[in-house]
Design a protein around this motif. Structure first.
Motif, PDB file in Angstrom:
ATOM      1  N   GLU A  41      10.875  21.996  -6.551  1.00 55.74           N
ATOM      2  CA  GLU A  41       9.826  22.275  -7.532  1.00 55.74           C
ATOM      3  C   GLU A  41       9.069  20.997  -7.852  1.00 55.74           C
ATOM      4  O   GLU A  41       9.666  20.015  -8.294  1.00 55.74           O
ATOM      5  CB  GLU A  41      10.446  22.831  -8.809  1.00 55.74           C
ATOM      6  CG  GLU A  41      11.031  24.228  -8.626  1.00 55.74           C
ATOM      7  CD  GLU A  41      11.573  24.741  -9.930  1.00 55.74           C
ATOM      8  OE1 GLU A  41      11.502  23.985 -10.917  1.00 55.74           O
ATOM      9  OE2 GLU A  41      12.049  25.884  -9.955  1.00 55.74           O
ATOM     10  N   SER A  42       7.790  21.068  -7.612  1.00 52.81           N
ATOM     11  CA  SER A  42       6.967  19.886  -7.882  1.00 52.81           C
ATOM     12  C   SER A  42       6.551  19.851  -9.342  1.00 52.81           C
ATOM     13  O   SER A  42       6.492  20.868 -10.023  1.00 52.81           O
ATOM     14  CB  SER A  42       5.731  19.908  -6.994  1.00 52.81           C
ATOM     15  OG  SER A  42       4.924  21.011  -7.305  1.00 52.81           O
ATOM     16  N   LYS A  43       6.258  18.673  -9.796  1.00 50.00           N
ATOM     17  CA  LYS A  43       5.811  18.496 -11.178  1.00 50.00           C
ATOM     18  C   LYS A  43       4.456  19.165 -11.401  1.00 50.00           C
ATOM     19  O   LYS A  43       4.184  19.736 -12.449  1.00 50.00           O
ATOM     20  CB  LYS A  43       5.734  16.994 -11.473  1.00 50.00           C
ATOM     21  CG  LYS A  43       5.612  16.673 -12.951  1.00 50.00           C
ATOM     22  CD  LYS A  43       5.733  15.194 -13.159  1.00 50.00           C
ATOM     23  CE  LYS A  43       5.684  14.850 -14.655  1.00 50.00           C
ATOM     24  NZ  LYS A  43       5.800  13.422 -14.888  1.00 50.00           N
ATOM     25  N   LYS A  44       3.644  19.090 -10.369  1.00 50.15           N
ATOM     26  CA  LYS A  44       2.316  19.698 -10.459  1.00 50.15           C
ATOM     27  C   LYS A  44       2.412  21.219 -10.627  1.00 50.15           C
ATOM     28  O   LYS A  44       1.656  21.827 -11.381  1.00 50.15           O
ATOM     29  CB  LYS A  44       1.528  19.360  -9.195  1.00 50.15           C
ATOM     30  CG  LYS A  44       0.093  19.841  -9.195  1.00 50.15           C
ATOM     31  CD  LYS A  44      -0.595  19.406  -7.922  1.00 50.15           C
ATOM     32  CE  LYS A  44      -2.041  19.909  -7.903  1.00 50.15           C
ATOM     33  NZ  LYS A  44      -2.733  19.502  -6.672  1.00 50.15           N
ATOM     34  N   GLY A  45       3.364  21.837  -9.935  1.00 51.69           N
ATOM     35  CA  GLY A  45       3.545  23.278 -10.042  1.00 51.69           C
ATOM     36  C   GLY A  45       3.958  23.699 -11.442  1.00 51.69           C
ATOM     37  O   GLY A  45       3.541  24.741 -11.940  1.00 51.69           O
ATOM     38  N   LYS A  46       4.841  22.857 -12.097  1.00 52.33           N
ATOM     39  CA  LYS A  46       5.261  23.189 -13.460  1.00 52.33           C
ATOM     40  C   LYS A  46       4.080  23.167 -14.424  1.00 52.33           C
ATOM     41  O   LYS A  46       3.945  24.028 -15.299  1.00 52.33           O
ATOM     42  CB  LYS A  46       6.325  22.211 -13.917  1.00 52.33           C
ATOM     43  CG  LYS A  46       7.699  22.451 -13.284  1.00 52.33           C
ATOM     44  CD  LYS A  46       8.709  21.502 -13.887  1.00 52.33           C
ATOM     45  CE  LYS A  46      10.103  21.769 -13.318  1.00 52.33           C
ATOM     46  NZ  LYS A  46      11.124  20.860 -13.883  1.00 52.33           N
ATOM     47  N   ILE A  47       3.231  22.188 -14.275  1.00 55.54           N
ATOM     48  CA  ILE A  47       2.049  22.095 -15.151  1.00 55.54           C
ATOM     49  C   ILE A  47       1.159  23.312 -14.951  1.00 55.54           C
ATOM     50  O   ILE A  47       0.669  23.918 -15.911  1.00 55.54           O
ATOM     51  CB  ILE A  47       1.278  20.790 -14.866  1.00 55.54           C
ATOM     52  CG1 ILE A  47       2.151  19.583 -15.206  1.00 55.54           C
ATOM     53  CG2 ILE A  47      -0.033  20.767 -15.622  1.00 55.54           C
ATOM     54  CD1 ILE A  47       1.551  18.264 -14.798  1.00 55.54           C
ATOM     55  N   TRP A  48       0.963  23.681 -13.687  1.00 58.26           N
ATOM     56  CA  TRP A  48       0.116  24.847 -13.378  1.00 58.26           C
ATOM     57  C   TRP A  48       0.708  26.138 -13.974  1.00 58.26           C
ATOM     58  O   TRP A  48      -0.008  26.948 -14.553  1.00 58.26           O
ATOM     59  CB  TRP A  48      -0.008  24.955 -11.867  1.00 58.26           C
ATOM     60  CG  TRP A  48      -0.731  26.176 -11.385  1.00 58.26           C
ATOM     61  CD1 TRP A  48      -0.207  27.195 -10.674  1.00 58.26           C
ATOM     62  CD2 TRP A  48      -2.105  26.506 -11.596  1.00 58.26           C
ATOM     63  NE1 TRP A  48      -1.146  28.142 -10.410  1.00 58.26           N
ATOM     64  CE2 TRP A  48      -2.355  27.744 -10.983  1.00 58.26           C
ATOM     65  CE3 TRP A  48      -3.166  25.872 -12.258  1.00 58.26           C
ATOM     66  CZ2 TRP A  48      -3.583  28.352 -10.981  1.00 58.26           C
ATOM     67  CZ3 TRP A  48      -4.405  26.492 -12.265  1.00 58.26           C
ATOM     68  CH2 TRP A  48      -4.607  27.706 -11.627  1.00 58.26           C
ATOM     69  N   GLN A  49       2.027  26.258 -13.888  1.00 59.29           N
ATOM     70  CA  GLN A  49       2.653  27.451 -14.439  1.00 59.29           C
ATOM     71  C   GLN A  49       2.559  27.481 -15.955  1.00 59.29           C
ATOM     72  O   GLN A  49       2.320  28.527 -16.564  1.00 59.29           O
ATOM     73  CB  GLN A  49       4.113  27.516 -13.996  1.00 59.29           C
ATOM     74  CG  GLN A  49       4.791  28.833 -14.371  1.00 59.29           C
ATOM     75  CD  GLN A  49       6.220  28.879 -13.919  1.00 59.29           C
ATOM     76  OE1 GLN A  49       6.800  27.839 -13.638  1.00 59.29           O
ATOM     77  NE2 GLN A  49       6.793  30.056 -13.849  1.00 59.29           N
ATOM     78  N   ASN A  50       2.714  26.339 -16.587  1.00 62.17           N
ATOM     79  CA  ASN A  50       2.596  26.270 -18.055  1.00 62.17           C
ATOM     80  C   ASN A  50       1.189  26.618 -18.508  1.00 62.17           C
ATOM     81  O   ASN A  50       0.994  27.274 -19.540  1.00 62.17           O
ATOM     82  CB  ASN A  50       3.002  24.876 -18.547  1.00 62.17           C
ATOM     83  CG  ASN A  50       4.490  24.632 -18.375  1.00 62.17           C
ATOM     84  OD1 ASN A  50       5.290  25.571 -18.388  1.00 62.17           O
ATOM     85  ND2 ASN A  50       4.873  23.367 -18.219  1.00 62.17           N
ATOM     86  N   ILE A  51       0.211  26.156 -17.728  1.00 62.34           N
ATOM     87  CA  ILE A  51      -1.184  26.489 -18.071  1.00 62.34           C
ATOM     88  C   ILE A  51      -1.387  27.998 -18.026  1.00 62.34           C
ATOM     89  O   ILE A  51      -1.997  28.594 -18.919  1.00 62.34           O
ATOM     90  CB  ILE A  51      -2.153  25.763 -17.113  1.00 62.34           C
ATOM     91  CG1 ILE A  51      -2.117  24.257 -17.372  1.00 62.34           C
ATOM     92  CG2 ILE A  51      -3.573  26.298 -17.274  1.00 62.34           C
ATOM     93  CD1 ILE A  51      -2.905  23.448 -16.370  1.00 62.34           C
ATOM     94  N   ARG A  52      -0.857  28.615 -16.992  1.00 57.34           N
ATOM     95  CA  ARG A  52      -1.048  30.060 -16.843  1.00 57.34           C
ATOM     96  C   ARG A  52      -0.296  30.831 -17.936  1.00 57.34           C
ATOM     97  O   ARG A  52      -0.783  31.858 -18.436  1.00 57.34           O
ATOM     98  CB  ARG A  52      -0.582  30.506 -15.468  1.00 57.34           C
ATOM     99  CG  ARG A  52      -1.419  29.867 -14.343  1.00 57.34           C
ATOM    100  CD  ARG A  52      -1.074  30.449 -13.006  1.00 57.34           C
ATOM    101  NE  ARG A  52      -1.453  31.844 -12.945  1.00 57.34           N
ATOM    102  CZ  ARG A  52      -1.212  32.627 -11.889  1.00 57.34           C
ATOM    103  NH1 ARG A  52      -0.579  32.114 -10.852  1.00 57.34           N
ATOM    104  NH2 ARG A  52      -1.593  33.882 -11.883  1.00 57.34           N
ATOM    105  N   LYS A  53       0.877  30.322 -18.304  1.00 58.92           N
ATOM    106  CA  LYS A  53       1.600  30.966 -19.397  1.00 58.92           C
ATOM    107  C   LYS A  53       0.812  30.884 -20.697  1.00 58.92           C
ATOM    108  O   LYS A  53       0.731  31.846 -21.476  1.00 58.92           O
ATOM    109  CB  LYS A  53       2.963  30.310 -19.573  1.00 58.92           C
ATOM    110  CG  LYS A  53       3.965  30.638 -18.476  1.00 58.92           C
ATOM    111  CD  LYS A  53       5.286  29.950 -18.764  1.00 58.92           C
ATOM    112  CE  LYS A  53       6.319  30.234 -17.679  1.00 58.92           C
ATOM    113  NZ  LYS A  53       7.591  29.544 -17.949  1.00 58.92           N
ATOM    114  N   THR A  54       0.222  29.734 -20.923  1.00 58.74           N
ATOM    115  CA  THR A  54      -0.584  29.555 -22.143  1.00 58.74           C
ATOM    116  C   THR A  54      -1.781  30.500 -22.138  1.00 58.74           C
ATOM    117  O   THR A  54      -2.086  31.140 -23.155  1.00 58.74           O
ATOM    118  CB  THR A  54      -1.058  28.100 -22.256  1.00 58.74           C
ATOM    119  OG1 THR A  54       0.073  27.228 -22.184  1.00 58.74           O
ATOM    120  CG2 THR A  54      -1.802  27.886 -23.557  1.00 58.74           C
TER     121      THR A  54
END
Length: 1677
Positions: free
Chosen positions: A908-921
């Protein structure tokens, strides 16, 4: 009642009469009531059932003993004629003996079929001569002969039946009264020297109705309709109540206003001519100084309000002259106001009355017309349809029960007939094969195989033929010449029966249809040549088809099939047309080409089924159709006799040239046309003409008779057809061989195309397969490290199970939801993110799959199978995907899931986590309720802003600037919302929902409109802004539910709609053949009227008459010059708008390039009559029937709930039912003060309420007696009467305030009465302070009149009103939802109309009131179109697109737009599309209301109990148990049972039934409420396992809620108590007998006492025996 055991027929003798008299005497002495009812199969006029055996010759026309047990003690006997028709006669009382020779002879004459035939022929001859105006010289002799026949018939009936008024006597039949009266009046008028009034001479026309009793089917339908009228009594009373109420309101609002006209103000030294004056002052009877619009007969109306019509410069608005329409349209008195309201309710020419009132009073009063023309007319029509539908369903159920009762016998008879037919057929086949050579037996077998598929049609289309016919068929119609011929036949059979042959024939039919539709006027020589060649080709193709089929099937087999006979007629017509090609005047014969279109029905299953259903329905309803035709004929003859002479003598009153108009009643044909027009709903204009020639007192009764009775017949016929078509089901339709051949041919073509494509793309597919295999190998290798094989297999198993479980759900309800606007209700709430859009989500999905194989439940798998804002779990359907809003934690608690491995986390890349958090928001934002409310609010603002962009926007600079900035803000907001949803849901999920696709389209519209403002060349893009309003659909659940329901009910009916369209196409093509190029006429440009034929005969003569350099040879705007114009003209005929003009043009047409002549082609009326019946009435019943079927199907799927309401509204619906049925108001306690208590008793007394209702009605009567321009004394009297009513109502209010000091304002009705009193007092004194001109004098009256709605108060007014208002109340949520959608559609079309038709020249239907200049005026126009009123005039104005009709360079002040021309193409699409959409929505509104009515009615009839019935029981219980002890005394039980509502209701005397229920009784002879309720429920619903279970559940639930009932154990029962009472009586009687023997000296006195008691004891003993017998029966059950 079960049918009696059949027994033989017995002659009626003197012994039979004596035995009957003995039975009657014995019956009177016993005083025993029998429960027998007449056998419906042995009714008078029906055929004697064959189950009773053959009828011996000696018993024909002879008196027989009645076989119906009901009549065994009725002094009747039975007579059967040769046709086994049943007749009954009375044996005694005011008649000759049954054994009298004279009476026997008359009975034989009476029952003989020839006697009835003679009377029928006489009546028909009489009817024929009634239609004639010029009678022959020998008519008086024939008339005397007919009168003699009628007199002889009456004498025969009098002698045969007797003169008494009982059943089976002469005067016991109402039809005999009619015959006797008509014959008597005819004798009086014939031989009396007195000159009788016209009414007595008209009574002879009632002879037409004699056809009804001569036909048993007509007579039975008359009885059914009379039964319907009895049920319609409440509806009629309620309709009259509302009409009276609205008439009084109309009087208060519009009295005298329609006399306001624009009068020219005199000027000094005026020399200029009168301005804009047309018409004849003598004819119009108006002052010449009034202002007239161009082409108008009546002066322009005006008003003093700012929103009313304004006068031009130099004119002033004054009240002068008469009312419009020759004084017949006004609200100046109650009678004329009632007449105007009735006209509005029936929707006849309402647009004229709208315009008149809005011109004279102001546009604000459009609200009044919306309420009347839409809601009131809709509600009344729904009530009438609901009651008639209920009556029709009752008749159907009765007929079904009757058929079911005799089904076993019919089945046996049918089997016997089938066996005999099979034996006969076998004998014929053996005989034919014996007589055939061996080489031809094979041919006969092939013939059987070819015709076996038409076996059913063969049975229905013909009877069994004799053996000689088969011999003839074998010899001449079965061609078996030689083996070579047989081989040729087999080859032709293989070719002609091949699926590709049927496909080619279908293509030829469609091409022929296209060629027929290409005909137009004018056509070039090249087009004519092409169409002629095409016609020859198609004739050749159809001829070849017929020849080949005859060769393949033999003539015998070919003509056994109905479609083949039809094909042969088409071929013969085509060949005959070729032979008669050069003969002129064959347009009607040529128009029969259109029958080729219906050849398509052979390959169309839907068409076949609809035609079969229609045929069966019309056969079943033939008597009703005949009754309707008879009534129309009778009405036409009565109209001819009443008004025919008046039209001729007073014709100058209706026409300035003293010529009869198109619509009159001077001859029978025109009278019949007038009746037909009245039944179509167009009656007001012809009624005005009738007023002018014959007066009001004779015209109104005639027109009301035709309108009311005729519409009752039409509605009943329409409902019967709709009911038959509502059983149409596409899924169960069996396809014929031709339709299957088409499918086989299409399947072969698809298979061939797929094969060719697979061969071409073979190499590419192989390369792709290799690539996919490599990818799969890599994927499997990667997954093996993370997941075990067992986990993967478990996941796959789960997916398979899920697909199986959800398969049925998807197939039944939402199989195409991804492509339509039919997502589940939850789809509008949450749309999760699609997985597979990033590597991170793929890993998460794998992880979830691994968790699902851990043995957890399916619910846990579902919850964990989608991450928070993730959509892609293949196993879940879209509905389930939309449900899960948030992701469950990846590391599940309690050890239910396995933790992710370090290898997974490392990937799991750090960039993917940020992208997923954005979508959750983003997901949380768009799912937030405040965000949804904000978007909904902005949507409403953006939609409402469109209403300000009218023609005055350029003059309002500030508003224009604000709107431009608002558009930009709205655009940015919606773009931001769209981006957030893209981020949250992903593209796949976003574009998988139809509602989000709609939102995306609206965003595109916003962007394009902004782009259009930036560049001049893109300015037309601004006009698409009206689509912004569609976004409202996706934001509000109520509208989404309605749209989904409309799609569900309408899309399956698309096939039926195409059938209807094909029928219209046929009529349009026929119209082109008949009328193409014939609507041209030479117009006088000075007067605007057509030149007479004596001056101009054709086009060449017209072109020589040139005025003002213009060509006066003009075509009608609506014509049949091509199929498109024909469709539009037919649409106007179908909506009854502008159809009179079209029909007048058709009947005046002579030929191409010929000047029309008045009624030169009069029988073209038949074309339009046939279209209204075949092209409108029948297709409409088809469409509505199929829509109702779809409505019911989806309603059943939803558990019986309404499909037009949301889930939340369903809860509100149940709450509304409780509110309606439940008396939630607590009783007001009586005050302790004596004075207040006295007042309380006074105001709560029923007499007080009755007095108040009488005052309210009396106050309404005082308004009715008023009129315009009444005397000052009358005005003073009205003022003081109003003052008295105000004082009385004030006194009532004060009394209630005294008696209910704290509870008065807790009731809504008291608050309403209080407000009425306050406003009445204010209205009474306000004119004294501010002046009478500022306050209308009728204000106080209208305020006081509002109290009349107390009559509709639930529980207080008449019960029939409450029952009729209940369906409306319960269907109100669904109706409001549908109304919201109608308003949105009107809004969208109003904005579009403002953008496209705002500057159209004002003429015809577009004027100062009704136009597209502003939003309000546009909505007014669309309201008219919604009720199909006046849209032809608006379209007529939009058709002005030429220099001769409009000015394209006209300068419009205040704007840069030039010209006042319309766009015909856009106008046609605009109005046609709106009419179809609004019609579809309104039809569903009617369906909702009528179905709610039927639902309530069915629940009342069903042998079930609902929650409402139990609630009503406890409401009644409260009255008998005010202390809530749950017990009542046994003495009150009878009153309680009689006070209940059905079905628990038990009418008195009911004590015997209650005793037999064996109710438990507690101490003090008290009975518990639950025991009573259980017993009554068991009585209604019977005894079965389900019922016992239901009762036990109800009892246990009650005991849990009320445990203290257990402490009261029953000590006895009602039956035991009765037995104890009877036993005590017997003991007392024995003891008194003993005392009687001991005391001989007191014998006489004791006997007197015991005598009375003996009678009482005997009654009680019999009563006990009866109760004991019922108890025994109950124990046995």
């Amino acid at each position: 009642m079960a049918s009696p055991e059949p027994k033989g027929l017995v002659p009626f003798t003197r012994e039979s009469l004596e035995l009957m008299k003995q039975h009657i005497a014995k019956k009177h002495s016993e005083k025993h009531k029998e429960d027998l009812k007449p056998n419906t199969d042995l009714e008078v006029g029906k055929e004697f059932p064959s189950v009773y055996g053959n009828l011996p010759r000696g018993m024909v026309s002879e008196p027989l003993e009645d076989v119906d047990p009901y009549y065994k003690n009725k002094n009747t006997f039975m007579v059967l004629n040769k046709k086994r028709t049943i007749f009954r006669f009375n044996a005694t009382w005011c008649t000759l003996s049954p054994f009298s020779t004279i009476r026997g002879t008359t009975i034989k004459i009476l029952v003989h079929p020839f006697f009835r035939l003679l009377i029928l022929i006489s009546v028909l001859i009489d009817c024929i001569f009634m239609t004639m105006t010029d009678l022959p010289k020998w008519w008086p002799a024939l008339q005397n002969t007919l009168l003699g026949i009628y007199t002889f018939e009456i004498l025969v009936k009098l002698i045969g039946r007797g003169i008494w008024a009982g059943p089976f006597y002469f005067f016991g039949d109402p039809w005999n009264w009619l015959d006797f009266s008509v014959t008597l009046f005819e004798h009086i008028t014939r031989y009396s020297p007195l000159n009788f009034i016209l009414l007595f001479r008209i009574t002879r026309n009632l002879r037409i109705l004699k056809i009804i009793p001569l036909n048993q089917g007509l007579k039975s339908f008359v009885g059914i309709l009379i039964h319907c009228l009895k049920k319609l009594t409440g509806v009629i009373i309620l309709t009259l109540f509302f009409l009276s109420l609205f008439s009084l309101i109309g009087m208060g609002l519009f009295m005298g206003n329609l006399k306001h006209k624009c009068l020219r103000w005199p000027r000094e030294n005026e020399t200029e001519p009168r301005h804009n004056r047309t018409g004849n002052p003598y004819y119009i009877r108006e002052t010449e100084n009034f202002y007239y619009l161009e082409g108008e007969r009546y002066a322009l109306l005006c008003g003093n309000r700012t929103d009313a019509g304004q006068c031009p410069e130099g004119y002033v608005c004054v009240k002068a002259g008469i009312n419009p329409d020759s004084g017949y349209t006004n609200f100046d008195s109650f009678g004329w106001a009632f007449f105007a309201l009735f006209r509005l309710m029936t929707q006849d020419y309402p647009e004229a009355l709208y315009h008149q009132i809005l011109y004279a009073s102001g546009k604000v009063y459009m609200i009044f017309f919306v309420v009347i023309s839409f809601w009131f007319a809709f509600y009344m029509a729904s009530l009438f349809l609901g009651v008639l539908a209920m009556s029709y369903e009752e008749e159907k159920q009765t007929a079904a029960e009757k058929a079911k009762k005799f089904e076993p016998f019919q089945q046996t008879l049918k089997e016997f007939q089938e066996e005999s037919e099979a034996a006969e057929t076998k004998t014929i086949q053996i005989e034919m094969k014996k007589r055939s050579p061996p080489s031809m037996i094979t041919s006969l077998d092939m013939l059987d195989d070819a015709t076996i598929r038409h076996k059913e049609e063969l049975k229905k289309s013909r009877k069994r033929c004799l053996l000689c016919w088969y011999k003839f068929a074998k010899a001449f119609l079965i061609w078996n010449c030689s083996p070579c011929w047989l081989k040729l036949k087999e080859l032709v059979h293989m070719i002609i029966m091949d699926p590709f042959t049927d496909l080619i024939l279908t293509i030829c039919i469609i091409l022929n249809m296209y060629f027929l539709a290409l005909e137009h006027y004018p056509m070039s020589e090249e087009t004519i040549s092409i169409l002629s060649i095409g016609n020859l080709v198609f004739i050749g193709v159809f001829t070849a088809e017929m020849i080949f089929k005859i060769i393949a099937m033999h003539p015998y087999g070919y003509f056994q099939v109905g479609w083949n006979i039809y094909d042969s007629l088409i071929v013969f017509h085509g060949l005959a047309e070729l032979y008669l090609m050069n003969i002129h005047g064959m347009a009607l014969f040529r128009s029969l080409r259109v029958l080729r279109i219906f050849k398509l029905g052979k390959f169309w299953t839907t068409f076949n089924m609809l035609m079969l259903t229609l045929g069966n329905s019309l056969v079943a309803l033939k008597d009703l159709v005949l009754l309707l035709v008879t009534f129309m004929f009778f009405s036409a003859v009565v109209g001819l006799k009443l008004f025919g002479l008046s039209y001729k003598e007073c014709v100058c009153n209706i026409d300035k040239d003293c010529q009869l108009p198109h619509w009159h009643m001077h001859d029978f044909f025109h009278s019949y046309l007038n009746v037909f027009r009245i039944l179509c709903g167009e009656w007001i204009e012809t009624l005005w003409d009738c007023f002018k020639v014959a007066g009001q007192f004779s015209c109104i009764p005639f027109y009301m008779m035709v309108i009311l009775i005729g519409n009752l017949l039409i509605l009943y016929l329409f409902l019967a057809l709709v009911s038959s078509f509502s059983s149409y089901k596409t899924a169960t339709t069996e396809e014929n061989d031709e339709a299957k051949n088409l499918q086989h041919a299409v399947a072969r073509i698809k298979k061939g195309i797929n094969y060719v494509l697979s061969r071409i793309l073979c190499q590419k597919q192989n390369v792709l397969k290799e690539t996919m295999d490599n990818v799969n190998d890599i994927y499997v290798k990667e997954n093996i490290s993370d997941h075990t094989l067992s986990e993967l297999s478990n996941t796959q198993d789960f997916l398979k199970e899920k697909e199986k479980s959800s398969g049925t759900e998807k197939n039944t309800g939402t199989e195409n939801e991804n492509q339509s606007l039919l997502p589940s209700p939850s789809a509008s709430e949450t749309v999760p993110i699609a997985s597979g859009e990033s590597d991170i989500e793929n890993l998460d999905n794998k992880e979830v799959q691994s968790k699902s194989g851990d043995g957890s439940s399916k619910e846990k798998v579902k919850q964990s199978s989608s991450s928070e804002c993730s959509t892609v779990d293949i196993a879940l359907s879209e509905e389930e995907e939309m449900v899960y809003e948030c992701e469950k934690p990846k590391h599940l608690k309690n050890g239910y899931g396995r933790r992710s491995s370090p290898g997974q986390i490392s990937r799991e890349s750090k960039k993917g986590k940020i992208w997923q958090n954005i979508r959750k928001t983003c997901c949380k934002i768009v799912e937030n309720s405040f965000f949804k409310c904000f978007i909904g609010f902005v949507t409403l603002l953006s939609t409402g802003a469109l209403a300000f962009e009218d023609i005055y926007i350029d003059q309002r600079k500030t508003i224009k600037i604000l709107l431009e900035y608002a558009d930009m803000i709205f655009t940015y907001i919606f773009i931001l919302e769209m981006l957030l949803k893209w981020m949250a849901y992903g593209f796949k999920a976003y574009f998988s929902s139809g509602w989000y696709k709609l939102d995306f389209m609206v965003v595109i519209v916003f962007c394009l409109s902004l782009i259009g403002k930036s560049r001049e060349e893109l300015k037309p893009l601004i006009s698409i802004k009206f689509l912004r309003a569609l976004r409202v659909l996706s934001q509000f659940e109520r509208m989404k539910v309605v749209v989904r329901a409309l799609i569900k009910t309408t899309l399956p009916a698309l096939n039926v709609f195409l059938v209807c369209l094909m029928i219209w196409l046929a009529f349009s093509i026929v119209g082109v053949h008949l009328f193409a190029g014939t609507f041209y006429e030479c117009i006088d440009p000075m007067s605007g009227e057509r030149f007479p034929v004596s001056e101009v005969m054709n086009k060449s003569q017209c072109e020589s008459l040139v005025f003002n350099e213009s060509m006066p040879w003009e075509n009608a705007k609506l014509n049949f010059d091509n199929v498109g114009n024909g469709f539009l003209s037919l649409l106007q005929v179908a909506t009854f708008n502008g159809w009179i003009t079209i029909m007048n043009s058709a009947v005046d047409s002579i030929g191409v390039n010929m000047q029309p002549n008045f009624e030169g082609n009069i029988y073209m009326y038949c074309y339009f009559i046939n279209f209204i019946i075949i092209g409108l009435f029948l297709p409409l019943s088809m469409l509505i029937g199929v829509i109702i079927a779809n409505f019911n199907k989806h309603k059943i799927k939803q558990g019986g709930s309404n499909i037009f309401i949301t889930v939340k509204q369903k809860k509100q619906y149940r709450a509304l039912r409780k509110l309606i049925y439940e008396d939630s108001q607590k009783p007001v306690p009586r005050p302790g003060n004596k004075f207040q208590g006295f007042i309380f008793d006074l105001v709560t007394n029923q007499v007080f309420n009755i007095v108040i209702m009488v005052l309210i009605c009396f106050q309404a009567i005082t308004i009715m007696i008023q009129s315009d321009e009444q005397s000052p004394k009358m005005d003073t009297a009205v003022y003081w009467i109003n003052s008295v009513f105000v004082m009385l109502y004030t006194g009532e209010c004060v009394l209630k305030l005294i008696s209910f000091p704290c509870n008065y304002f807790t009731r809504g009705w008291n608050i309403f009465d209080f407000m009425v009193v306050i406003f009445s007092i204010t209205g009474l004194f306000l004119p004294l302070m501010v002046g009478h001109y500022l306050v209308p004098p009728s204000l106080v009256q209208l305020i006081l009149l509002s109290r009349i709605i107390h009559i509709l108060r639930p529980g207080k007014g008449p019960k029939v009103f409450n029952d009729l208002l209940l369906p409306l109340m319960l269907s109100l949520p669904a109706l409001l939802n549908i109304s919201l959608l109608i308003f949105l559609v009107m809004f969208v079309y109003a904005i579009f109309g403002m953008y496209n038709f705002a500057y159209v020249k004002k003429e015809a239907g577009i004027n100062d009131v009704s136009n597209f200049e502003s939003f309000g005026s546009s909505m007014l126009c669309l309201f008219q179109v919604t009720i199909f009123a006046g849209w032809d005039g608006m379209l007529n104005a939009i058709f002005n697109s030429k220099w001769s009709d409009c000015d394209p360079d006209k300068i419009n002040p205040g704007t840069q737009v030039r010209g006042d021309c319309g766009n015909p193409f856009v106008g046609i699409i605009y109005f046609v599309s709106y009419i179809l959409i609004s019609w579809l929505i309104i039809v569903n509104m009617y369906i909702v209301a009528v179905m709610e009515f039927l639902n309530i009615a069915s629940k009342k009839k069903a042998k079930t109990l609902s929650e409402d019935d139990f609630r009503k029981f406890f409401q009644v219980w409260k009255r008998f148990d005010p202390d809530m002890t749950q017990y009542i005394d046994s003495s009150k039980l009878s009153d309680l049972a009689a006070a209940l509502d059905p079905p628990l209701f038990m009418a008195k005397p009911n004590k015997g039934q209650l005793v037999a229920m064996d109710l438990p009784m507690a101490v003090g002879d008290r009975i518990h409420c639950l025991d009573i309720l259980l017993a009554l429920t068991k009585r209604v619903m019977g005894k079965d396992e389900r019922m016992e279970k239901f009762l036990s559940e109800m009892e246990s639930g009650f005991l849990l809620a009320n445990p203290f009932k257990i402490t009261y154990e029953p000590i006895t029962t009602t039956l035991k108590r009765k037995q104890e009472a009877v036993s005590a009586t017997i003991i007392q009687r024995a003891y008194k007998s003993y005392r009687l023997r001991q005391n001989d000296q007191n014998t006489s006195d004791i006997h007197m006492i015991d005598g009375d008691r003996e009678i009482q004891s005997t009654k009680e003993g019999a009563y006990f025996d009866k109760a004991e017998g019922k108890s025994t029966i109950q124990n046995q059950v």
